[in-house]
Design a protein around this motif. Structure first.
Motif, PDB file in Angstrom:
ATOM      1  N   UNK A  37       0.837  -1.202   0.000  1.00 39.46           N
ATOM      2  CA  UNK A  37       0.000   0.000   0.000  1.00 39.46           C
ATOM      3  C   UNK A  37       0.871   1.250   0.000  1.00 39.46           C
ATOM      4  N   UNK A  38       1.985   1.229   0.730  1.00 39.23           N
ATOM      5  CA  UNK A  38       2.892   2.377   0.766  1.00 39.23           C
ATOM      6  C   UNK A  38       3.553   2.595  -0.588  1.00 39.23           C
ATOM      7  N   UNK A  39       4.039   1.524  -1.191  1.00 40.83           N
ATOM      8  CA  UNK A  39       4.748   1.618  -2.472  1.00 40.83           C
ATOM      9  C   UNK A  39       3.808   2.079  -3.583  1.00 40.83           C
ATOM     10  N   UNK A  40       2.565   1.648  -3.545  1.00 38.40           N
ATOM     11  CA  UNK A  40       1.620   2.001  -4.605  1.00 38.40           C
ATOM     12  C   UNK A  40       0.790   3.240  -4.266  1.00 38.40           C
ATOM     13  N   UNK A  41       1.171   3.937  -3.199  1.00 34.70           N
ATOM     14  CA  UNK A  41       0.442   5.142  -2.771  1.00 34.70           C
ATOM     15  C   UNK A  41      -1.035   4.824  -2.576  1.00 34.70           C
ATOM     16  N   UNK A  42      -1.295   3.926  -1.641  1.00 28.75           N
ATOM     17  CA  UNK A  42      -2.657   3.465  -1.313  1.00 28.75           C
ATOM     18  C   UNK A  42      -3.347   2.828  -2.516  1.00 28.75           C
ATOM     19  N   UNK A  46       0.255   1.632 -10.169  1.00 27.15           N
ATOM     20  CA  UNK A  46       0.402   0.201 -10.444  1.00 27.15           C
ATOM     21  C   UNK A  46       1.503  -0.422  -9.577  1.00 27.15           C
ATOM     22  N   UNK A  47       1.388  -1.702  -9.408  1.00 28.97           N
ATOM     23  CA  UNK A  47       2.389  -2.443  -8.645  1.00 28.97           C
ATOM     24  C   UNK A  47       3.689  -2.445  -9.424  1.00 28.97           C
ATOM     25  N   UNK A  48       4.821  -2.126  -8.778  1.00 28.19           N
ATOM     26  CA  UNK A  48       6.100  -2.146  -9.487  1.00 28.19           C
ATOM     27  C   UNK A  48       6.429  -3.552  -9.988  1.00 28.19           C
ATOM     28  N   UNK A  49       6.957  -3.628 -11.188  1.00 30.22           N
ATOM     29  CA  UNK A  49       7.302  -4.907 -11.797  1.00 30.22           C
ATOM     30  C   UNK A  49       8.818  -5.084 -11.785  1.00 30.22           C
TER      31      UNK A  49
END
Length: 54
Positions: A37-42, A46-49
């Protein structure tokens, strides 16, 4: 058919876990979801690939 067999295997493993193992696993899972949630800004981005470029 393989999906059902896999789900049954995982279910059997979960049933036979010690309580402390289940609690630690759920805490680890919760930390992963919080990090995602932190990485994708809530979940707005998109989810980092992972890409392996040589």
């Amino acid at each position: 058919m393989l999906l059902v067999l896999g789900a049954q295997t995982v279910g059997a493993l979960w049933i036979n876990l010690e309580e402390s193992s289940m609690v630690l696993g759920l805490i680890w899972d919760a930390l992963g979801i919080i990090y995602l949630a932190f990485v994708t800004r809530s979940f707005r981005n998109p989810v980092p690939q992972y890409s392996e470029e040589v």
